[in-house]
Design a protein around this motif. Structure first.
Motif, PDB file in Angstrom:
ATOM      1  N   SER A  30       0.977  -1.142   0.191  1.00 47.30           N
ATOM      2  CA  SER A  30      -0.016  -0.033  -0.193  1.00 47.30           C
ATOM      3  C   SER A  30       0.975   1.255   0.051  1.00 47.30           C
ATOM      4  N   ASP A  31       0.368   2.372  -0.510  1.00 46.15           N
ATOM      5  CA  ASP A  31       1.036   3.582  -0.317  1.00 46.15           C
ATOM      6  C   ASP A  31       1.401   4.102   1.014  1.00 46.15           C
ATOM      7  N   GLU A  32       0.762   3.644   2.145  1.00 41.39           N
ATOM      8  CA  GLU A  32       0.941   4.066   3.304  1.00 41.39           C
ATOM      9  C   GLU A  32       2.532   3.874   3.843  1.00 41.39           C
ATOM     10  N   ILE A  33       3.006   2.765   3.245  1.00 37.62           N
ATOM     11  CA  ILE A  33       4.330   2.473   3.505  1.00 37.62           C
ATOM     12  C   ILE A  33       5.299   3.252   2.932  1.00 37.62           C
ATOM     13  N   LYS A  34       4.917   4.223   2.018  1.00 38.74           N
ATOM     14  CA  LYS A  34       5.979   5.306   1.184  1.00 38.74           C
ATOM     15  C   LYS A  34       6.346   6.264   2.248  1.00 38.74           C
ATOM     16  N   GLY A  35       5.448   6.669   3.364  1.00 39.06           N
ATOM     17  CA  GLY A  35       5.526   7.605   4.250  1.00 39.06           C
ATOM     18  C   GLY A  35       6.649   7.184   5.138  1.00 39.06           C
ATOM     19  N   ARG A  36       6.465   5.873   5.790  1.00 41.85           N
ATOM     20  CA  ARG A  36       7.410   5.173   6.519  1.00 41.85           C
ATOM     21  C   ARG A  36       8.660   5.116   5.877  1.00 41.85           C
ATOM     22  N   ILE A  37       8.875   4.660   4.784  1.00 40.51           N
ATOM     23  CA  ILE A  37      10.152   4.849   3.958  1.00 40.51           C
ATOM     24  C   ILE A  37      10.735   6.227   4.090  1.00 40.51           C
ATOM     25  N   ILE A  38       9.929   7.115   3.877  1.00 38.20           N
ATOM     26  CA  ILE A  38      10.671   8.476   3.614  1.00 38.20           C
ATOM     27  C   ILE A  38      11.045   8.709   5.073  1.00 38.20           C
ATOM     28  N   GLY A  39      10.151   8.749   6.029  1.00 35.47           N
ATOM     29  CA  GLY A  39      10.464   9.203   7.336  1.00 35.47           C
ATOM     30  C   GLY A  39      10.259  10.680   7.784  1.00 35.47           C
ATOM     31  N   ARG A  40      10.461  10.869   9.005  1.00 34.77           N
ATOM     32  CA  ARG A  40      10.210  12.410   9.448  1.00 34.77           C
ATOM     33  C   ARG A  40      11.238  13.297   8.608  1.00 34.77           C
ATOM     34  N   GLU A  41      10.813  14.267   7.842  1.00 32.25           N
ATOM     35  CA  GLU A  41      11.619  15.311   7.157  1.00 32.25           C
ATOM     36  C   GLU A  41      12.573  14.466   6.161  1.00 32.25           C
ATOM     37  N   GLY A  42      12.141  13.276   5.866  1.00 31.80           N
ATOM     38  CA  GLY A  42      13.090  12.524   4.729  1.00 31.80           C
ATOM     39  C   GLY A  42      14.339  11.816   5.606  1.00 31.80           C
TER      40      GLY A  42
END
Length: 522
Positions: free
Chosen positions: A220-232
């Motif tokens: 799912s696309d939710e995992i993309k945010g976790r991969i990017i992380g806080r402030e990348g």
């Protein structure tokens, strides 16, 4: 008182004696009766036993007779079956005997026919010999007549004719050679530039499209945010640890890993897979997972190299060369996996060397190592063939194997018989149909362009592109083009294909001119 007691005792004793005698008499009679009854019972039992024994004897006799009859019936069946088999064998033998007699008669007839034909041939040979003698006489007379007319003997005339033909042939050959040299000088520079440009275009396109990008699929696309992380911070840590550019865009359920090093891309893919599966994604965890995956990939590379050498029966390779062979698994060229290409080339080299009476083990070794210059740890500015030769020399490979590696693209001069074998087998593995990837539409268009190009010439009736576009058959009309023009036509078509088309390997042009003579019997 005493007397009474004595009398009582006497009476008691007398009474006991009388009772004893009476009991003894009764017991005697009873025992006699019992013995008589036992004797009667014994006689009855003996009679019954005799009767039963007689019955058992009759039953056993009946069973024996029944078994005897069954055995007799079985034996009669076996005898009947054997008799049938014997009759069949006898009938087959009779049939064979008849066939042999028939063949014998046929052979006699054929022998008679052969004798007749031989006699006829002998007669014809004698006639031919007589005619040959007559022809020889006529020929000798004609030669004498020509010698008298010309004033030269036959040998002198032959020598003069040969000398004149030599001079004409030398003149024409020299002129032809000069024309070829002039044309080669004019076209060599242009053809060389064209080949270099085509090679650069092919390699650049294939590397950019096929070998620099790996797509990592996510649930799912939710995992993309976790991969990017806080402030990348997560994605920056992952890029720094792996050396791979991670592209997170709007593509649904996919992340793109971009790098020109296939090993680094594989490390990034496996590390990202473990991080997503585990769920703990932060910079410290990323560095730990990447380090662990890098060790696993390195072990897998060495294991792949060892397994490949064992499968091919190649022994004594330096461990560093084995590691380079394993790295080929992650490299591809024109969509063709480099390790599979090297294995295929090694097997082809062994087969060809065996056919030519050379050492197949050396040829297989050189075939496996011929492309190790494509997977170095560093990227020097050298062609892969020369780099592979230097690596082989560094790790103590034999001189003929090093020369075969360095010369398979003509960068150095060939000094052994293994070198041309490696060159040819490398071309076979790379250019065979299905080895390298090509878009279907482009493939079909290339074949159509080949056929249309040849069909544009006058006199051409049909064209066929075969062998995946590596051969072009051109059929011309016998009434419009003669045999001399067919060779010229094939050269013109080949030149036009070189000038106007892009294609892998080489294209063989075969011009076919067929002469048919048709008559009708009425």
């Amino acid at each position: 008182m005493i007397q009474l007691i004595v009398v009582g005792i006497i009476c008691f004793l007398v009474g006991g004696g009388v009772v004893f005698l009476l009991n003894k008499t009764a017991l005697k009679k009873k025992s006699e009766l019992t013995l008589q009854e036992a004797d009667d019972k014994a006689k009855n039992m003996l009679k019954e036993a005799e009767i039963e024994a007689e019955v058992i004897k009759k039953d056993k006799l009946l069973e024996v007779k029944e078994k005897f009859l069954n055995k007799k019936a079985d034996l009669e069946k076996e005898v009947a079956i054997r008799n049938q088999k014997i009759q069949r064998v006898e009938s087959k033998l009779k049939q064979r005997e008849l066939n042999i007699k028939q063949r014998h008669e046929d052979l006699h007839k054929k022998q008679a026919e052969v004798d007749a034909i031989r006699e006829n041939l002998d007669n014809q040979l004698s006639i031919v010999e007589k005619k040959q003698e007559e022809l020889d006489k006529v020929k000798f007379q004609k030669i004498e007549m020509l010698e008298n007319l010309s004033g030269l003997s036959a040998d002198e005339a032959k020598n003069q004719l040969v000398e004149s033909l030599k001079e004409v042939a030398k003149t024409e050959a020299q002129s032809y050679i000069n024309d070829i040299m002039d044309e080669a000088k004019m076209t060599a520079n242009r053809e060389a530039k064209k080949i270099v440009v085509q090679s650069i275009q092919r390699v650049a396109t294939e590397t950019a499209i096929e070998n620099s990008v790996t797509v990592f699929h996510i649930e799912s696309d939710e995992i993309k945010g976790r991969i990017i992380g806080r402030e990348g911070r997560n994605i920056r840590a992952l890029e720094a640890a792996t050396g791979v550019e991670i592209v997170v865009d709007d593509t649904p359920e996919a992340i793109v890993l971009s790098a020109f090093d296939p090993v680094r891309r594989e490390i990034a893919r496996l590390a990202l897979h473990q991080l997503v599966t585990d769920g703990r994604i932060h910079p410290a965890r990323i560095e730990e997972v990447v380090s662990k995956v890098r060790k696993q990939v390195e072990e897998e590379i060495i294991e792949t190299g060892k397994r490949t050498t064992i499968d091919l029966g190649i022994h004594g390779l330096h461990p560093e060369l084995i590691r380079m062979v394993g790295k080929m698994k992650y490299r591809s060229s024109y969509g063709q996996n480099l390790l599979q290409h090297s294995r295929e080339t090694a097997n082809l080299c062994a087969i060809m060397a065996s056919e030519l009476g050379l050492n197949p083990k050396k040829a297989k070794r050189a075939g496996l190592l011929h492309d190790i210059g494509k997977v170095p740890d560093e990227e020097p500015e050298l062609p892969h063939a020369l780099l592979g030769m230097k690596l082989a020399e560094k790790y103590k490979e034999k001189a003929d194997i090093c020369n075969a590696i360095g010369s398979h693209h003509d960068e150095v001069e060939m000094t052994s018989l293994i070198a041309p074998i490696v060159q040819v087998c490398d071309a076979i593995s790379g250019s065979r149909p299905g080895a390298r990837r090509e878009i279907v539409e482009a493939y079909i268009k290339r074949l159509n362009d080949l056929e249309q190009l040849a069909s544009s010439y006058p006199g051409v009736t049909k064209t066929y592109a075969i062998q995946a576009g590596r051969e072009l058959r051109v059929i011309v009309g016998a009434d419009r083009i003669d045999d001399r023009d067919t060779e010229k036509l094939s050269e013109e078509i080949a030149q036009k294909i070189q000038d106007e088309m892009t294609y892998p390997g080489q294209v063989k042009i075969t011009v076919i001119r067929e002469t048919r003579s048709v008559s009708f019997a009425k």
